[in-house]
Write an enzyme that holds these catalytic residues in place. Sequence first.
Site, PDB file in Angstrom:
ATOM      1  N   MET A 196       0.829  -1.207   0.000  1.00 40.86           N
ATOM      2  CA  MET A 196       0.000   0.000   0.000  1.00 40.86           C
ATOM      3  C   MET A 196       0.865   1.259   0.000  1.00 40.86           C
ATOM      4  SD  MET A 196      -3.535  -0.652   2.013  1.00 40.86           S
ATOM      5  CE  MET A 196      -2.919  -0.424   3.665  1.00 40.86           C
ATOM      6  N   GLY A 197       2.153   1.092  -0.344  1.00 41.42           N
ATOM      7  CA  GLY A 197       3.027   2.251  -0.438  1.00 41.42           C
ATOM      8  C   GLY A 197       3.578   2.707   0.890  1.00 41.42           C
ATOM      9  N   GLY A 200      11.320  -2.909   5.348  1.00 44.32           N
ATOM     10  CA  GLY A 200      10.612  -4.184   5.325  1.00 44.32           C
ATOM     11  C   GLY A 200      10.101  -4.521   3.938  1.00 44.32           C
ATOM     12  N   HIS A 201       9.524  -3.536   3.261  1.00 47.21           N
ATOM     13  CA  HIS A 201       9.041  -3.769   1.899  1.00 47.21           C
ATOM     14  C   HIS A 201      10.195  -4.116   0.958  1.00 47.21           C
ATOM     15  CE1 HIS A 201       5.802  -0.996   3.456  1.00 47.21           C
ATOM     16  NE2 HIS A 201       5.075  -1.980   2.978  1.00 47.21           N
ATOM     17  N   GLN A 243     -10.527  -2.430   2.336  1.00 53.40           N
ATOM     18  CA  GLN A 243     -10.088  -3.051   3.584  1.00 53.40           C
ATOM     19  C   GLN A 243     -10.064  -2.071   4.753  1.00 53.40           C
ATOM     20  OE1 GLN A 243      -6.211  -4.043   1.677  1.00 53.40           O
ATOM     21  NE2 GLN A 243      -5.301  -3.507   3.649  1.00 53.40           N
ATOM     22  N   GLY A 295       5.043 -10.185   4.101  1.00 49.73           N
ATOM     23  CA  GLY A 295       5.742 -10.154   5.375  1.00 49.73           C
ATOM     24  C   GLY A 295       5.010 -10.932   6.441  1.00 49.73           C
ATOM     25  N   GLN A 355      -2.951 -12.142   8.186  1.00 52.98           N
ATOM     26  CA  GLN A 355      -3.155 -11.855   6.772  1.00 52.98           C
ATOM     27  C   GLN A 355      -2.491 -12.914   5.904  1.00 52.98           C
ATOM     28  OE1 GLN A 355      -2.691  -7.789   4.785  1.00 52.98           O
ATOM     29  NE2 GLN A 355      -0.735  -8.736   4.287  1.00 52.98           N
ATOM     30  N   SER A 372       4.342   1.004   8.127  1.00 52.72           N
ATOM     31  CA  SER A 372       4.025   2.323   7.582  1.00 52.72           C
ATOM     32  C   SER A 372       3.304   3.188   8.608  1.00 52.72           C
ATOM     33  CB  SER A 372       3.159   2.172   6.326  1.00 52.72           C
ATOM     34  OG  SER A 372       3.868   1.490   5.314  1.00 52.72           O
TER      35      SER A 372
END
Length: 281
Positions: A30-31, A36-37, A61, A149, A155, A188
């Site tokens: 989601m930017g 981590g990304h 969501q 992740g 999730q 984030s």
Amino acid sequence: MERIEHLPNLRARLAEWRAAGERIALVPTMGNLHQGHLTLVRAAAERADRVVASIFVNPLQFGPGEDLDAYPRTPEADRDKLAAGGCDLLFAPAVETIYPNGQTGQTRVEVPGISELFCGASRPGHFVGVATIVCKLFNMVQPDVAVFGEKDFQQLLVIRRMVEDLSIPVAIHGVETVREPDGLARSSRNVYLTAAERERAPALNRVLDEAAAAVRAGRPFVELELAACRALEAEGFAPEYFKVCRAADLAPPETDECDLVILAAARLGRARLIDNRRVRR
């Protein structure tokens, strides 16, 4: 790195790669990207010839009163980080591309049972939105592998169950949580923390470590869960849940269960922090 917004252009580029016999990996985000990304991007590059990262803040969501409008968006910085991190293609669709017929009548994907626990209970409809957007991205990109992740452990299990139940031909790879030097899981939403809250935030990781040690020592689960919530409250957190679960499906574990996960969610000021700890004994 190429940036694509429209689905026909995306499919044309992917078709070229497939015609060349190249494996494709997808990293959905989601930017507002952090280390981590970028670790997910590197893990994807190890498993495929081409890496596609998507950036889409998915309104489906977010529940009423949640932070959809305030969610941090940093498109230029994200593009630069992905380009430097080895990503081949950034898919950055508009809402109209993802939901061409609007959100109200959108066909939705629901993974029953596991989606209703923990974050699903405190954020009704959240995992329906997650499963729906991930399923759509899988159909759009048709990757060989997708990387997520492990910080969002529930999730990850929801997505794995969806892929299994719907026979989607994509391998799901989970990557260990990336942390700040003081142990705080990178997220984030950490930008919501004030300076004082940021100093206290690593307590969540510390309490999880203490709980994991208590599990290995044989302490009763209910007892250590209560102690953990009290410890978090003493640090200024408002715990939503802190539970020892069976790692395979988040069901309540038997006392002799060997593969466990401790899930935690707690609010600290504006920030809702989630984290977990795998425990094998």
